[in-house]
Design an enzyme around this catalytic site. Sequence first.
Site, mmCIF file in Angstrom:
data_model
loop_
_atom_site.group_PDB
_atom_site.id
_atom_site.type_symbol
_atom_site.label_atom_id
_atom_site.label_comp_id
_atom_site.label_asym_id
_atom_site.label_seq_id
_atom_site.Cartn_x
_atom_site.Cartn_y
_atom_site.Cartn_z
ATOM 1 N N MET A 78 -2.006 -3.501 -4.865
ATOM 2 C CA MET A 78 -1.255 -3.510 -6.139
ATOM 3 C C MET A 78 -1.997 -4.366 -7.178
ATOM 4 O O MET A 78 -1.376 -5.083 -7.955
ATOM 5 C CB MET A 78 0.173 -4.062 -5.937
ATOM 6 C CG MET A 78 0.987 -3.266 -4.933
ATOM 7 S SD MET A 78 2.612 -3.981 -4.624
ATOM 8 C CE MET A 78 2.213 -5.244 -3.413
ATOM 9 N N LYS A 102 8.957 5.496 -5.277
ATOM 10 C CA LYS A 102 8.863 4.553 -6.379
ATOM 11 C C LYS A 102 7.437 4.545 -6.885
ATOM 12 O O LYS A 102 6.507 4.592 -6.116
ATOM 13 C CB LYS A 102 9.212 3.137 -5.902
ATOM 14 C CG LYS A 102 10.641 3.000 -5.475
ATOM 15 C CD LYS A 102 10.887 1.660 -4.860
ATOM 16 C CE LYS A 102 10.401 1.581 -3.446
ATOM 17 N NZ LYS A 102 10.694 0.311 -2.803
ATOM 18 N N ASP A 152 8.886 7.429 0.885
ATOM 19 C CA ASP A 152 8.231 6.865 -0.297
ATOM 20 C C ASP A 152 7.085 7.756 -0.724
ATOM 21 O O ASP A 152 6.545 8.514 0.071
ATOM 22 C CB ASP A 152 7.581 5.506 0.063
ATOM 23 C CG ASP A 152 8.555 4.365 -0.054
ATOM 24 O OD1 ASP A 152 9.664 4.579 -0.544
ATOM 25 O OD2 ASP A 152 8.170 3.257 0.360
HETATM 26 N N1 SAH Z 1 2.860 -1.160 3.109
HETATM 27 C C1 SAH Z 1 1.703 -0.628 2.427
HETATM 28 C C2 SAH Z 1 1.413 -1.313 1.117
HETATM 29 C C3 SAH Z 1 2.516 -1.160 0.084
HETATM 30 S S1 SAH Z 1 2.085 -1.862 -1.462
HETATM 31 C C4 SAH Z 1 0.494 -0.703 3.369
HETATM 32 O O1 SAH Z 1 0.541 -1.367 4.411
HETATM 33 O O2 SAH Z 1 -0.513 -0.040 3.063
HETATM 34 C C5 SAH Z 1 1.388 -0.475 -2.300
HETATM 35 C C6 SAH Z 1 -0.107 -0.656 -2.498
HETATM 36 O O3 SAH Z 1 -0.820 -0.244 -1.341
HETATM 37 C C7 SAH Z 1 -0.709 0.177 -3.606
HETATM 38 O O4 SAH Z 1 -0.499 -0.370 -4.890
HETATM 39 C C8 SAH Z 1 -2.169 0.148 -3.227
HETATM 40 O O5 SAH Z 1 -2.741 -1.099 -3.539
HETATM 41 C C9 SAH Z 1 -2.083 0.247 -1.718
HETATM 42 N N2 SAH Z 1 -2.240 1.637 -1.225
HETATM 43 C C10 SAH Z 1 -1.410 2.270 -0.371
HETATM 44 N N3 SAH Z 1 -1.882 3.502 -0.070
HETATM 45 C C11 SAH Z 1 -3.044 3.638 -0.738
HETATM 46 C C12 SAH Z 1 -4.028 4.680 -0.824
HETATM 47 N N4 SAH Z 1 -3.892 5.827 -0.156
HETATM 48 N N5 SAH Z 1 -5.118 4.473 -1.603
HETATM 49 C C13 SAH Z 1 -5.284 3.305 -2.275
HETATM 50 N N6 SAH Z 1 -4.384 2.295 -2.231
HETATM 51 C C14 SAH Z 1 -3.284 2.454 -1.473
#
Ligand code: SAH
Length: 264
Positions: free
Chosen positions: A175, A64, A43
């Site tokens: 998100m 995505k 991803d």
């Molecule tokens: N499984 C992931 C979350 C997936 S949903 C986890 O545990 O982190 C995707 C959301 O994660 C994004 O829209 C944002 O809100 C957050 N996100 C993931 N990586 C990020 C990053 N490096 N900086 C800021 N937000 C992040």
Amino acid sequence: MAAEPAAGQAGHVTLVGGGPGTGELLTVAAVKALRDADVVFYDRLAPYQELASLTSAELVDVGKRPGHHKVSQGDIEKLMVASALEGNNVVRLKGGDPYVFGRGGEEVASCVAAGVPVRVISGVTSAVSVPAAAGIPVTHREVSHMFTVVSGHAPLTEKELTHLAGLGGTIVVLMGIGTLHHLAAGLRRAGMRSDMPMAVVERGYRPGQKTTIAELGNIATAAAGCSNPAVLVIGEVVRVAEANRGHAEAEAELDRLAASLLGS
Ligand code: SAH
């Protein structure tokens, strides 16, 4: 080159949590799984730029972005299962933790349904690590003894907003940029103070990492230019970060002063 799978031998799938986007926050188990993989489906939120140095596996981008589903979830699951049935050792590399808004449960279910052995390696979730990148502890003694992680993908209901506002702990939203307006207004309606501190941390651990700090009452204007990926934090812990930052800056100033005195 990855070794060709032995004919007739069943492969398997490993769902790997890749952390918030830097190879530094991959777990040891994740690094081993990547090293042993034949194929990696990754991803955009996973640390994909570093993949070539971590594995000789075939790399498949199923990335995505919000609103731009490059490969549909159903197709990702079909691809993973088909590759494992061909005998490959498949890694499905996901951002953060596979079970936090990551559809990991669905991917496990489709492997199980197809009779493909599957395991999950937990990752460092952005829900905790991205606030930390901005110096924000999600809990802090005598400030907040709980945190709730919420998806901002769809607007919350009035009932959810009321419960959330009533909890009194830290609220972390993933998100959440698209529904930021709705959330801030809804929490106000549910009785949360308009001067409740709030942070938007964009692109944690990546080039261009940026933190915007405001209050619930003016965040919608303050964060107008913010974009995904971002983590929102609502709660008094945001002030802890500000206080700690002030402390760190004061310490650095003292160090500089001491160095210049010693040097003179
Ligand atoms: N499984 C992931 C979350 C997936 S949903 C986890 O545990 O982190 C995707 C959301 O994660 C994004 O829209 C944002 O809100 C957050 N996100 C993931 N990586 C990020 C990053 N490096 N900086 C800021 N937000 C992040």
